[in-house]
Enzyme design. Sequence first.
Site, PDB file in Angstrom:
ATOM      1  N   PRO A  89       0.827  -1.214   0.000  1.00 36.91           N
ATOM      2  CA  PRO A  89       0.000   0.000   0.000  1.00 36.91           C
ATOM      3  C   PRO A  89       0.860   1.263   0.000  1.00 36.91           C
ATOM      4  O   PRO A  89       0.427   2.336  -0.373  1.00 36.91           O
ATOM      5  CB  PRO A  89      -0.799  -0.105   1.308  1.00 36.91           C
ATOM      6  CG  PRO A  89      -0.631  -1.496   1.792  1.00 36.91           C
ATOM      7  CD  PRO A  89       0.626  -2.029   1.208  1.00 36.91           C
ATOM      8  N   GLU A 116       1.070  -8.008   7.914  1.00 33.32           N
ATOM      9  CA  GLU A 116       1.272  -6.556   7.880  1.00 33.32           C
ATOM     10  C   GLU A 116       2.395  -6.176   6.907  1.00 33.32           C
ATOM     11  O   GLU A 116       2.815  -5.028   6.849  1.00 33.32           O
ATOM     12  CB  GLU A 116       1.629  -6.049   9.282  1.00 33.32           C
ATOM     13  CG  GLU A 116       0.571  -6.294  10.343  1.00 33.32           C
ATOM     14  CD  GLU A 116      -0.766  -5.690   9.968  1.00 33.32           C
ATOM     15  OE1 GLU A 116      -1.776  -6.428   9.963  1.00 33.32           O
ATOM     16  OE2 GLU A 116      -0.799  -4.485   9.645  1.00 33.32           O
ATOM     17  N   ARG A 158      -0.863  -8.082 -21.276  1.00 27.32           N
ATOM     18  CA  ARG A 158      -1.704  -7.760 -22.442  1.00 27.32           C
ATOM     19  C   ARG A 158      -0.959  -6.857 -23.432  1.00 27.32           C
ATOM     20  O   ARG A 158      -1.371  -6.719 -24.581  1.00 27.32           O
ATOM     21  CB  ARG A 158      -3.019  -7.129 -22.020  1.00 27.32           C
ATOM     22  CG  ARG A 158      -2.906  -5.748 -21.414  1.00 27.32           C
ATOM     23  CD  ARG A 158      -4.235  -5.283 -20.870  1.00 27.32           C
ATOM     24  NE  ARG A 158      -5.215  -5.093 -21.882  1.00 27.32           N
ATOM     25  CZ  ARG A 158      -5.388  -3.971 -22.572  1.00 27.32           C
ATOM     26  NH1 ARG A 158      -4.575  -2.944 -22.375  1.00 27.32           N
ATOM     27  NH2 ARG A 158      -6.352  -3.873 -23.468  1.00 27.32           N
ATOM     28  N   ASP A 173      -6.644   2.455 -25.894  1.00 25.79           N
ATOM     29  CA  ASP A 173      -7.013   2.237 -24.494  1.00 25.79           C
ATOM     30  C   ASP A 173      -6.937   3.527 -23.693  1.00 25.79           C
ATOM     31  O   ASP A 173      -6.136   4.422 -24.014  1.00 25.79           O
ATOM     32  CB  ASP A 173      -6.040   1.231 -23.843  1.00 25.79           C
ATOM     33  CG  ASP A 173      -6.316  -0.199 -24.262  1.00 25.79           C
ATOM     34  OD1 ASP A 173      -7.380  -0.452 -24.853  1.00 25.79           O
ATOM     35  OD2 ASP A 173      -5.454  -1.052 -24.001  1.00 25.79           O
TER      36      ASP A 173
HETATM   37  N1  JCE Z   1      -2.436  -1.169  -3.375  1.00 30.82           N
HETATM   38  C1  JCE Z   1      -2.365  -2.097  -2.326  1.00 30.82           C
HETATM   39  C2  JCE Z   1      -1.367  -3.078  -2.117  1.00 30.82           C
HETATM   40  C3  JCE Z   1      -1.725  -3.716  -0.971  1.00 30.82           C
HETATM   41  C4  JCE Z   1      -0.974  -4.778  -0.274  1.00 30.82           C
HETATM   42  C5  JCE Z   1       0.126  -5.385  -0.887  1.00 30.82           C
HETATM   43  C6  JCE Z   1       0.876  -6.320  -0.207  1.00 30.82           C
HETATM   44  C7  JCE Z   1       0.543  -6.647   1.110  1.00 30.82           C
HETATM   45  C8  JCE Z   1       1.121  -7.496   2.085  1.00 30.82           C
HETATM   46  C9  JCE Z   1       0.347  -7.405   3.228  1.00 30.82           C
HETATM   47  N2  JCE Z   1      -0.668  -6.535   2.995  1.00 30.82           N
HETATM   48  C10 JCE Z   1      -1.690  -6.180   3.969  1.00 30.82           C
HETATM   49  C11 JCE Z   1      -1.296  -4.941   4.725  1.00 30.82           C
HETATM   50  C12 JCE Z   1      -2.131  -4.516   5.722  1.00 30.82           C
HETATM   51  C13 JCE Z   1      -1.793  -3.372   6.416  1.00 30.82           C
HETATM   52  C14 JCE Z   1      -0.645  -2.701   6.105  1.00 30.82           C
HETATM   53  C15 JCE Z   1       0.151  -3.170   5.100  1.00 30.82           C
HETATM   54  N3  JCE Z   1      -0.182  -4.315   4.389  1.00 30.82           N
HETATM   55  C16 JCE Z   1      -0.569  -6.043   1.715  1.00 30.82           C
HETATM   56  C17 JCE Z   1      -1.344  -5.102   1.031  1.00 30.82           C
HETATM   57  N4  JCE Z   1      -2.856  -3.170  -0.511  1.00 30.82           N
HETATM   58  N5  JCE Z   1      -3.242  -2.183  -1.369  1.00 30.82           N
END
Ligand code: JCE
Length: 247
Positions: A89, A116, A158, A173
């Site tokens: 995230p 996490e 793609r 696109d």
């Molecule tokens: N654009 C995105 C990418 C993700 C993502 C990617 C990889 C992981 C590995 C664990 N978590 C959960 C999590 C929860 C709380 C804080 C951090 N991560 C992920 C979430 N969420 N939204």
Amino acid sequence: MRIDIITIFPDYFAPLDLSLIGKARRSGLLDVRMHDLRTWTHDRHNTVDDTPYGGGPGMVMKPEPWGEALDAVAPAEGGATPRLILPTPSGAPFTQADADRLAREPWLVFACGRYEGIDSRVAVDAAKRMPVEEVSIGDYVLNGGESATLVMVEAISRLLPGVLGNAASVAQDSFAPGGMEHLVEGPVYTKPPVWRGQEVPPLLLSGNHGAVDRWRRDEALRKTARNRPELLDRIDPDDLDQRDREV
Ligand SMILES: Nc1cc(-c2ccc3ccn(Cc4ccccn4)c3c2)[nH]n1
């Protein structure tokens, strides 16, 4: 292109056996390999997570299995080096420009975290021998990196020559380079010409390709203004012709 995906949920990627990506894999255009992270655990419970240093809720993925997995999937002495993509995230926003760029890479490795996240030392260690990118597919939090990896693999694959039947369609696109970078595409229609009292815009049936192209750009500008007005600010005014400005 070769794509390796390391995850504790390999079955999450069954969709990559389907449709155009599945066809591209079977034809040899695309080499996608899934790896179960637990392969590189050595305890009886195949442990991949532990409590976070500094306290706090949830668990963090241990560095050791990831280090061994990346060493096995992309050996340092192997000669070729992949680009490591870490969905998170907190990553840089993934865009169509990134899909275009990554589609030109010969080898990508996706590391799918859960809990996490992955111990931050894994990315630091990997960066000693391969390019590492932390990437977000949007400002919302998923439960792990698998969905994000599916999204990115689809957006990238793609674009590979031969994967889409009609390569020309990519150029029209939303967000596509070559004129659509900051536009979303307008409405599309097919037969029948009238459906539940709605008529297809007559111009689209005219055979006047120049006028159709102009109409499609006008409709892309209108839809962008309606749904994504912030994108219009990114368009270089020199790239807008007089007609664009009137839309
Ligand atoms: N654009 C995105 C990418 C993700 C993502 C990617 C990889 C992981 C590995 C664990 N978590 C959960 C999590 C929860 C709380 C804080 C951090 N991560 C992920 C979430 N969420 N939204």
